[in-house]
Design a protein around this motif. Structure first.
Motif, short mmCIF file in Angstrom:
data_model
loop_
_atom_site.label_atom_id
_atom_site.label_comp_id
_atom_site.label_asym_id
_atom_site.label_seq_id
_atom_site.Cartn_x
_atom_site.Cartn_y
_atom_site.Cartn_z
N TYR A 145 7.32 38.10 36.60
CA TYR A 145 8.56 37.45 36.19
C TYR A 145 8.48 37.05 34.71
CZ TYR A 145 8.91 36.61 41.29
OH TYR A 145 8.94 36.75 42.66
N ILE A 146 9.64 36.70 34.15
CA ILE A 146 9.70 36.00 32.88
C ILE A 146 10.18 34.59 33.19
CG2 ILE A 146 10.76 35.84 30.60
CD1 ILE A 146 11.03 38.86 30.57
N PHE A 147 9.31 33.61 32.96
CA PHE A 147 9.64 32.21 33.23
C PHE A 147 10.17 31.57 31.95
CE2 PHE A 147 6.42 33.35 36.35
CZ PHE A 147 6.88 32.77 37.52
N CYS A 148 11.37 31.03 32.01
CA CYS A 148 12.02 30.42 30.84
C CYS A 148 12.26 28.94 31.12
CB CYS A 148 13.34 31.11 30.52
SG CYS A 148 13.16 32.79 29.92
N SER A 149 11.68 28.08 30.28
CA SER A 149 11.75 26.64 30.52
C SER A 149 12.34 25.90 29.33
CB SER A 149 10.34 26.11 30.79
OG SER A 149 10.32 24.70 30.84
N ASN A 150 12.95 24.74 29.63
CA ASN A 150 13.30 23.81 28.55
C ASN A 150 12.01 23.31 27.90
OD1 ASN A 150 13.19 22.21 31.27
ND2 ASN A 150 12.90 20.62 29.72
N HIS A 151 12.12 22.81 26.68
CA HIS A 151 10.91 22.41 25.94
C HIS A 151 11.20 21.15 25.12
CE1 HIS A 151 7.01 22.70 24.35
NE2 HIS A 151 7.19 23.57 23.39
N PHE A 152 10.77 19.99 25.66
CA PHE A 152 11.01 18.71 24.99
C PHE A 152 9.72 18.00 24.58
CE2 PHE A 152 14.83 18.32 28.10
CZ PHE A 152 15.59 19.17 27.31
N SER A 153 8.55 18.47 25.06
CA SER A 153 7.32 17.71 24.90
C SER A 153 6.12 18.64 24.81
CB SER A 153 7.15 16.76 26.10
OG SER A 153 5.86 16.21 26.15
N TYR A 154 5.06 18.17 24.14
CA TYR A 154 3.81 18.94 24.09
C TYR A 154 3.17 19.04 25.47
CZ TYR A 154 4.03 18.74 19.00
OH TYR A 154 4.42 18.89 17.70
N LEU A 155 3.60 18.20 26.39
CA LEU A 155 3.06 18.23 27.75
C LEU A 155 3.59 19.42 28.55
CD1 LEU A 155 1.13 16.31 29.30
CD2 LEU A 155 3.15 15.21 30.26
N ASP A 156 4.63 20.07 28.03
CA ASP A 156 5.26 21.17 28.78
C ASP A 156 4.30 22.34 29.00
OD1 ASP A 156 7.58 19.68 28.77
OD2 ASP A 156 8.43 20.71 27.04
N ILE A 157 3.47 22.63 27.99
CA ILE A 157 2.58 23.80 28.11
C ILE A 157 1.59 23.62 29.26
CG2 ILE A 157 0.81 25.17 26.95
CD1 ILE A 157 2.34 24.78 24.35
N PRO A 158 0.83 22.49 29.32
CA PRO A 158 -0.06 22.36 30.48
C PRO A 158 0.66 22.29 31.82
CG PRO A 158 -0.12 20.38 29.11
CD PRO A 158 0.60 21.42 28.34
N VAL A 159 1.87 21.70 31.85
CA VAL A 159 2.63 21.65 33.11
C VAL A 159 3.01 23.06 33.56
CG1 VAL A 159 4.84 20.97 34.12
CG2 VAL A 159 3.49 19.30 32.87
N MET A 160 3.31 23.95 32.61
CA MET A 160 3.65 25.32 32.97
C MET A 160 2.45 26.07 33.55
SD MET A 160 6.84 25.98 32.74
CE MET A 160 6.95 27.78 32.68
N GLY A 161 1.26 25.48 33.45
CA GLY A 161 0.10 26.06 34.12
C GLY A 161 0.26 26.08 35.63
N PHE A 162 1.23 25.33 36.17
CA PHE A 162 1.46 25.30 37.60
C PHE A 162 2.21 26.54 38.11
CE2 PHE A 162 -0.02 21.09 37.18
CZ PHE A 162 -0.46 20.70 38.44
N VAL A 163 2.60 27.42 37.22
CA VAL A 163 3.15 28.70 37.64
C VAL A 163 1.99 29.52 38.21
CG1 VAL A 163 4.21 30.84 36.86
CG2 VAL A 163 5.00 28.65 35.94
N HIS A 164 2.09 29.94 39.44
CA HIS A 164 0.96 30.53 40.15
C HIS A 164 0.60 31.93 39.66
CE1 HIS A 164 1.01 27.66 43.78
NE2 HIS A 164 1.89 27.20 42.90
N SER A 165 1.53 32.64 39.08
CA SER A 165 1.27 34.02 38.67
C SER A 165 0.28 34.06 37.52
CB SER A 165 2.58 34.68 38.22
OG SER A 165 3.55 34.66 39.23
#
Length: 251
Positions: free
Chosen positions: A74-94
């Motif tokens: 997939y291509i996962f597209c997220s909003n981006h408001f914080s530097y914390l977003d990158i580690p949180v996106m680690g929860f994408v299982h792929s």
């Protein structure tokens, strides 16, 4: 006193990040110097994210609104408001390749790993953007997923209101006929605001992975339609979480 303990906590969070990264660094080296192992190595990001957020006392709330197909990238597209977003996106299982800004390269060791396993972009240089597009397309061809923040970085001035999405991810999704997964990360701008103060407010982080938008049969003339639909899905979720922030939009 409260600020002192908060800064102490931030220091602890950075220390935990550094220690867990160093423990995993040999795995990342395996993916760098033995490319056939890169898909497995990229999955380490998921377990790293789980352990890290548990250790710092911020367990993540995951909300999957679809059943992920393990055979589909997939291509996962997220909003981006914080530097914390990158580690949180680690929860994408792929097994995922991140597209991140070139300044990450300045971080010792982590920057080296990111540059080798993921994709860096200097958004001021057209040549860099073209190279990013090429590398992301190659990752998709290798059946890896790609994580992109389509706002083009932390551009927002009034969180949680997003800025306009750029076209690149959506053009690529149509060209490769890969589904787009809109992702909403609603609370990180509260937990770790982008104000350079590095003060953490305690609230449980959340990630919402929405139903994929199918691109099968789409042609390139529908890029704007795809981009706007992805924006609408994320924006609708943010409005549901923070109706008071969007009140003026409907007045």
């Amino acid at each position: 006193m409260k600020l002192f303990f908060n800064r102490l906590y931030v220091g602890y969070a950075l220390l935990v990040f550094s220690i867990t990264f160093l423990i995993l660094f040999p795995w990342f080296l395996l993916g760098i110097y033995y490319p056939p192992a890169s898909r497995v190595v990229l999955k380490v990001n998921y377990w790293w994210a789980i352990v890290y957020f548990l250790l710092i006392g911020l367990p993540i709330s995951e909300e999957w609104r679809f059943k992920r197909d393990g055979r589909q990238n997939y291509i996962f597209c997220s909003n981006h408001f914080s530097y914390l977003d990158i580690p949180v996106m680690g929860f994408v299982h792929s097994p995922c390749v991140f597209v991140g800004k070139s300044s990450i390269a300045k971080v010792p060791l982590f920057g080296f790993m990111f540059r080798k396993l993921h994709i860096m972009v200097d958004r001021e240089r057209a040549r860099s953007r073209a190279e990013v597009y090429k590398r992301a397309a190659m990752a998709l061809d290798e059946k890896k997923s790609v994580i992109i923040f389509p706002e083009g970085g932390i551009k927002v001035l009034h969180s949680p209101k997003m800025t306009a999405f750029k076209d690149g991810a959506f053009r690529m999704a149509i060209e490769k006929q890969i589904p787009i997964v809109p992702v909403t990360i609603p609370y990180n701008w509260i937990i770790l605001p982008d104000d350079n103060r590095f003060v953490i407010r305690f609230k449980r982080p959340k990630i919402v992975l929405h139903e994929p938008i199918d691109t099968k049969g789409m042609t390139i003339d529908r890029v704007n339609e795809l981009r706007d639909e992805c924006f609408r899905v994320i924006d609708q979720e943010l409005r549901a979480c923070f109706p008071e922030k969007f009140t003026k939009d409907t007045e």
